[in-house]
Design an enzyme around this catalytic site. Structure first.
Site, PDB file in Angstrom:
ATOM      1  CB  SER A 226      -0.895   0.027   1.246  1.00 36.43           C
ATOM      2  OG  SER A 226      -0.116   0.308   2.411  1.00 36.43           O
ATOM      3  CG  ASP A 227       1.188   5.941  -1.249  1.00 40.51           C
ATOM      4  OD1 ASP A 227       2.143   6.086  -0.456  1.00 40.51           O
ATOM      5  OD2 ASP A 227       0.940   6.753  -2.157  1.00 40.51           O
ATOM      6  CD1 TRP A 228       4.772   4.996   5.095  1.00 38.82           C
ATOM      7  CD2 TRP A 228       4.654   3.917   3.147  1.00 38.82           C
ATOM      8  NE1 TRP A 228       5.833   4.108   5.042  1.00 38.82           N
ATOM      9  CE2 TRP A 228       5.786   3.434   3.861  1.00 38.82           C
ATOM     10  CE3 TRP A 228       4.384   3.369   1.907  1.00 38.82           C
ATOM     11  CZ2 TRP A 228       6.632   2.449   3.362  1.00 38.82           C
ATOM     12  CZ3 TRP A 228       5.228   2.381   1.402  1.00 38.82           C
ATOM     13  CH2 TRP A 228       6.329   1.945   2.131  1.00 38.82           C
ATOM     14  N   GLY A 229      -0.579   4.653   4.351  1.00 40.27           N
ATOM     15  CA  GLY A 229      -1.867   5.113   4.854  1.00 40.27           C
ATOM     16  C   GLY A 229      -3.005   4.951   3.874  1.00 40.27           C
TER      17      GLY A 229
END
Length: 756
Positions: A226-229
């Protein structure tokens, strides 16, 4: 590492923990099974590794900042991108980083996207080729990459919640194809999903995106992170194909995974797939680790300058003002000459170990003087600085103004509101141009800008965000020690309202309609006949090039064959230089709307003065195909295709043509709602159409002989072509045209097509 054995020994709780980071940058370790933790770190144009003595992820080690993707793309040079990738891989090895997060190959849909400096191009073919080369370079050093942001992360406004609403054809032709080639050919260790939603579904839990397309259609076998968050529903994400969540959720999503497995809403099989991919990534990192790798920062600093010298784009050079005469009185004006803007803001921001400005690069040249001219911390004219700069320009032979966009104008996290440069800089340029007829603008920016000064100055050199050694490249280019060879990887429109996404960017709250469809960038400007300020592929040189002998290997081919195209290029000037030959393809006559031309090949040739070389291209099925939603696949329609060789999208030097055929047929099923024109569009239906038309013509026979004459007949035939068959039944008073007879004709036609 025996992954099959480990999977059997892991507890449910341990499996869940492996699907999330242990902190901001590390994967989870499980000591009892000797599963180590590995580190990932930001990129993609330098190493942004967090220091060991801090808990702040934004406090990074000293590193080397290379040119950003906005500049790198203008090189049109696969080898150069591979060289850059190898340097990044060496940095990662020296710092024990297993995966560097990049490259980003999202499409530049609008020049306003705040993160455009991290992306390559408005063109998916160019973006895909450069991303592939970048990944191959990094991974050749035993370090992984993270191809991002998959997919349609084309703006920063509400980036964690907006829905990119796009039709199937545009989705595949423009936004997915930029990722497809890197996935298939470079095989990145990881692919990073984007924050946004696509047609309402978050990328992090989008099964169509992460499993159906990425894995099943493209054959991807790596890890999806995932992208961060970016995670919304963690168990749903695992089922859809999201393996690793970053950063840590502090155990909260681990609990949701465990609960979902226990209540049966998430299968153990899907969880094991994710865990296997995490373990495989860790194994790759362990196998590739080369602890003895040395990191020569000074050598890489020199490399950064050399790379930038091959990326910068000479946009304008009236009266051959460049290269500059080293004996002339030259004024360097603008704060960017002393403190260059050489990188973007946000997660890719590198803590550069040194920076070489243009002023530093020209130390010792007594004929060069400097005035600050403007400030970058606010858009406000400082009269004393302006007056000093104008006076200096008045007493100089040439004024070189270093201008562009300060970081407050473009960065990750927000989009630009307009395409203008700061007013204080524009005023400076205007005032200097009034007192000196020899003005050169050197631009530092991450994306296209409006240039109201373009007709007031002699030269414009686009450096983009050129890395920490930008000054060395600027000196070399300004004084002819290097010959400009970059070409624009994006269109510079005259004004923002000309951009195809203008009415739909950044959308209506959380809904962004990609209403321009496939007509992104130069595809749109060509279709609309709008003259841009500077077109896609444009870039000048200190020498000249001539094209000749454009040939194709066949005049007619099947779409399962490869066509070879060749063109001779001659350096007709008196300087050595590099020319980027661009190959465009267009469908001469298509049943669907297609762009005027599309980039399908490019080669960068180094040519000594007077030398001739041959550029060779290989075109496959995809070079001629469009994405057909009816078959959910790429389709080549039989016909003549135009092959064009050019120095830019608007500077086509030579053209030829080839006929391409295909054995693939589109599925056709006619009903009473089918129009007569659709019936007539296939050979099998033309007899039926002519039969219908002849009967209608009899009914309206007098029409052709009235005062309107033939035009009335043409009008009637046009109306009939667009009429559904059911309407003809009620609209006409012809005994032979009944619903039953029409249904019978349609059924017979469908049976005939089915048999074929």
């Amino acid at each position: 590492m025996n992954i099959d054995k480990i999977l059997k020994e892991l507890t449910l709780e341990e499996k869940a923990s492996l699907c999330s980071g242990s902190d901001f940058w590390h994967t989870e370790e499980i000591k009892r099974l000797d599963i180590p933790s590995i580190m990932v770190s930001d990129g993609p144009h330098g190493l942004r590794k967090m220091r060991d003595d801090t808990d702040n992820p934004n406090e990074a080690i000293k590193a080397v900042c290379f040119p950003c993707a906005c500049a790198l793309a203008c090189s049109f040079d696969r080898k150069l991108l591979t060289t850059l990738g190898k340097a990044l891989g060496e940095e990662c090895q020296a710092e024990d980083v297993s995966v560097i997060l990049g490259p980003g190959c999202n499409i530049k849909r609008s020049p306003l996207c705040g993160r455009n400096f991290e992306y390559f191009s408005e063109d998916p073919y160019l973006a895909s080729q450069l991303a592939t080369a970048h990944i191959k370079g990094v991974q050749s050093k035993g370090v992984g990459t993270s191809l991002k942001h998959f997919a349609m992360n084309n703006q920063e406004t509400r980036r964690m919640s907006y829905s990119a609403n796009v039709d199937e054809r545009t989705f595949h032709e423009i936004y997915l194809s930029a990722f497809e080639t890197p996935v298939k050919e470079a095989k990145p260790w990881t692919v990073m999903c984007s924050y946004n939603r696509i047609n309402g579904e978050y990328s992090s839990q989008n099964k169509l995106l992460l499993t159906d397309i990425l894995r099943n259609e493209w054959g991807y076998e790596g890890l999806v992170v995932s992208d961060w968050g970016a995670v919304d529903d963690r168990p749903l994400g695992i089922a859809a194909g999201l393996d690793l969540e970053m950063p840590t959720s502090n155990g909260k999503n681990d609990e949701l995974i465990i609960e979902a497995v226990n209540n049966g809403s998430l299968s153990m099989k899907d969880l094991d797939k994710a865990v296997r991919n995490v373990l495989t990534l860790i194994q790759k990192a362990e196998d590739g680790y080369a602890p003895a790798t040395k990191w020569d920062k000074e050598k890489q600093h020199e490399l950064a300058g050399k790379i930038e010298s091959e990326c910068a784009v000479l946009l304008k050079n009236d009266d051959k003002i460049l290269p500059l005469d080293k004996s002339a009185k030259i004024a360097f004006i603008g704060e960017f000459a002393d403190k260059p803007r050489y990188q973007g803001g946000g997660s890719s921001h590198i803590n550069s170990f040194k920076v070489t400005s243009a002023l530093e690069a020209v130390k010792g040249m007594d004929n060069i003087t400097y005035a600050q001219g403007f400030v970058t911390d606010r858009d406000e004219t400082v009269d004393e600085l302006l007056d000093e700069a104008v006076e200096l320009a008045k007493n100089s032979d040439v004024a070189v103004i270093f201008a562009g966009l300060p970081e407050s104008f473009e960065s990750e996290g927000f989009d630009r509101k307009h395409m203008r440069m700061p007013d204080c800089q524009l005023k400076l340029i205007d005032e200097v141009a009034k007192v000196n007829k020899n003005v050169v603008i050197v631009l530092h920016n991450g994306s296209a800008v409006e240039m109201p000064f373009a007709d007031k100055v002699n030269g414009i050199l686009e450096m983009y965000l050129g890395g920490q050694n930008i000054g060395t490249a600027e000196k070399a280019l300004l004084f002819g020690e290097a010959n400009p060879s970059g070409k624009l990887a994006e269109t510079f429109p005259e004004k923002l309202s000309h951009n195809p996404s203008y009415l739909n960017f950044p959308g209506n709250m959380d809904d962004v309609d990609y209403a321009e469809g496939i007509f992104v960038g130069y595809r749109y400007y060509d279709e609309k006949g709008i003259k841009p300020l500077f077109p896609f592929g444009h870039g000048l040189s200190y020498t000249t090039f001539e094209y000749s002998n454009l040939t194709v290997s066949e005049n007619e081919i099947k779409d399962d064959k490869t066509l070879t195209v060749m063109v001779d290029v001659t350096n007709t000037g008196d300087r050595d230089g590099m020319e980027i030959v661009q190959l465009y393809v267009s469908d001469k006559e298509s049943s669907v709307r297609r762009p005027v031309r599309e980039l399908k090949g490019f080669e960068k040739l180094f040519l000594k003065a007077g030398e001739t070389k041959k550029a060779v291209f290989h075109l496959d099925k995809r070079s001629f195909a469009y994405y057909e939603p009816d078959i959910h696949d790429w389709f080549v329609e039989y016909g003549e295709f135009i092959i064009e060789a050019g120095s830019s999208s608007r500077d086509i030097r030579l053209s030829t043509s080839v006929y391409v055929s295909s054995d693939t047929k589109l599925p056709v099923h006619f009903t009473l709602n089918t129009t007569c024109g659709e019936i007539n569009s296939i050979p099998e239906g033309r007899a039926m159409f002519e039969n219908i038309l002849s009967k209608i013509d009899c009914d309206f026979g007098d029409t052709a002989s009235d005062d309107l004459g033939a035009s009335a007949k043409e009008m009637m035939e046009a109306m009939i072509r667009d009429m559904p068959l059911r309407t003809l039944v009620t609209f006409t008073n012809v005994p032979d045209i009944t619903r039953a007879k029409m249904s019978e004709m349609v059924e017979n036609l469908n049976e005939m097509l089915a048999e074929k």
